[in-house]
Design an enzyme around this catalytic site. Structure first.
Site, PDB file in Angstrom:
ATOM      1  CE1 TYR A  45      41.908  42.503  52.662  1.00  0.00           C
ATOM      2  CE2 TYR A  45      39.711  42.914  51.784  1.00  0.00           C
ATOM      3  CZ  TYR A  45      41.075  43.127  51.746  1.00  0.00           C
ATOM      4  OH  TYR A  45      41.615  43.970  50.802  1.00  0.00           O
ATOM      5  CE  LYS A  95      42.570  46.248  53.205  1.00  0.00           C
ATOM      6  NZ  LYS A  95      43.829  47.031  53.138  1.00  0.00           N
TER       7      LYS A  95
END
EC number: 1.1.1.184
Length: 277
Positions: A194, A198
Site C-alpha cells: 500500500y 501511494k
C-alpha cells in the site's frame, strides 16, 4: 447538457471518503457533480442517499481497473460537458494487516488499482480537463513513509525532478516483479505494498504537474496529491481517528482552489498544508 456546464467527478464515490467528498462538492461546487462507482447498484444507492439529503449528483459507472470503462466515462464527459473541471481520483484498495494473501499477490493487486489504474484515469481524462481545472489524487503519508524506508539509491530516483512517467512505471513494475521473486527487501524496497502504491501516486502527481507546466501552462490547471488522514472507513476497518467528513476537507479544498490560484501544484498536501517531500 450544455458543454458550458461545469462538472466535477469523484472516483470510488459510493462510500467512505469518496462519498463524503461527493457530498461536500454537491454543496459547494457550482456545477454538476458525477458520483462514480464500480458497482452500479451501490453507486445508484449512494446517489439516492444524497438525493434524500436534498442534493443532486449524477451517476456514471466506472471501474478504474477496466480501460474500456474509463474511455466510456471520458466519452460521456466530452459529449455532455465538452470536458471536465474537477477530477478527484479517490478509488483505491488496501489489504488488511492480517490478510493471509501472499505478499507478491497483494503487491500486484494493490499496485494494479492504486497506481496503474489511477494513472490510466489520468491518461484518459487529463487531456479533456478544461482551463483552470483541478485534479486531486488521494494519496497517503504511508507513501512518504514508504519513500523513507526505501534504500538510498531508490529514494534518490523517486525524488529526482527529471524522473519521467516511463521511469516511474518501470520502478513500480520492478517492485511487483521483485516481490514475485522474493527479493524486494534485498532490492531496497519497504515491506508495504500500500505504501509503495501511494508513493507511486505522489510521484506520478509531481510528474503530471510538470507535464502540465510544459504543455498547458496558460490553462493554469492545478494538480495535487493529498493525504486525508487516518479516517474511519471500511478500508481502515473503522480504526481511524478522523470522520469521513474530516477526511474530505483537504481533497475538497484542493478541488475548489480559486481560478486565480497558482499553488499548490504538484504537491502532497495534508490538513491544507504542503508536505516536505
Amino acid at each position: 447538457m450544455s458543454s458550458c456546464s461545469r462538472v466535477a467527478l469523484v472516483t470510488g464515490a459510493n462510500k467512505g471518503i469518496g462519498f463524503a467528498i461527493t457530498r461536500d462538492l454537491c454543496r459547494k461546487f457550482s456545477g454538476d457533480v458525477v458520483l462514480t462507482a464500480r458497482d452500479e447498484a451501490r453507486g445508484r444507492a449512494a446517489v439516492q442517499q444524497l438525493q434524500a439529503e436534498g442534493l443532486s449528483p449524477r451517476f456514471h459507472q466506472l471501474d478504474i481497473d477496466d480501460p474500456q470503462s474509463i474511455r466510456a466515462l471520458r466519452d460521456f464527459l466530452r459529449k455532455e460537458y465538452g470536458g471536465l473541471n474537477v477530477l478527484v481520483n479517490n478509488a483505491g484498495i488496501a489489504f488488511r494487516m492480517d490478510d493471509p494473501t501472499p505478499f507478491d499477490i497483494q503487491a500486484e493487486v494493490t499496485l494494479k488499482t492504486n497506481f496503474f489504474a489511477t494513472r490510466n484515469v489520468c491518461t484518459e481524462l487529463l487531456p479533456i480537463m478544461k482551463p483552470h481545472g483541478r485534479v486531486v489524487n488521494i494519496s497517503s503519508l504511508q507513501g512518504l513513509k514508504a519513500l523513507e524506508n526505501c534504500r538510498e539509491d531508490l529514494q534518490e530516483k523517486f525524488r529526482c525532478d527529471t524522473l519521467t512517467e516511463v521511469d516511474l512505471v518501470d520502478l513500480m513494475k520492478k517492485f511487483v516483479e521483485d516481490t514475485k521473486n522474493e527479493v524486494h527487501e534485498r532490492e531496497g524496497w519497504p515491506d508495504s505494498a500500500y505504501g509503495v502504491s501511494k508513493l507511486g501516486v505522489t510521484v506520478l502527481t509531481r510528474i503530471l504537474a510538470r507535464q502540465l507546466d510544459e504543455k498547458r501552462k496558460a490553462d493554469r490547471i492545478l494538480l495535487n496529491a493529498c493525504c486525508p488522514g487516518w479516517v474511519k472507513t471500511d478500508m481502515a476497518r473503522d480504526q481511524g481517528s478522523r470522520t469521513v467528513e474530516e477526511g474530505a476537507e483537504t481533497p475538497v479544498y484542493l478541488a475548489l482552489l480559486p481560478p486565480d490560484a497558482t499553488e499548490p501544484h504538484g504537491q502532497l498536501v495534508r490538513d491544507k498544508v504542503v508536505q516536505t517531500w
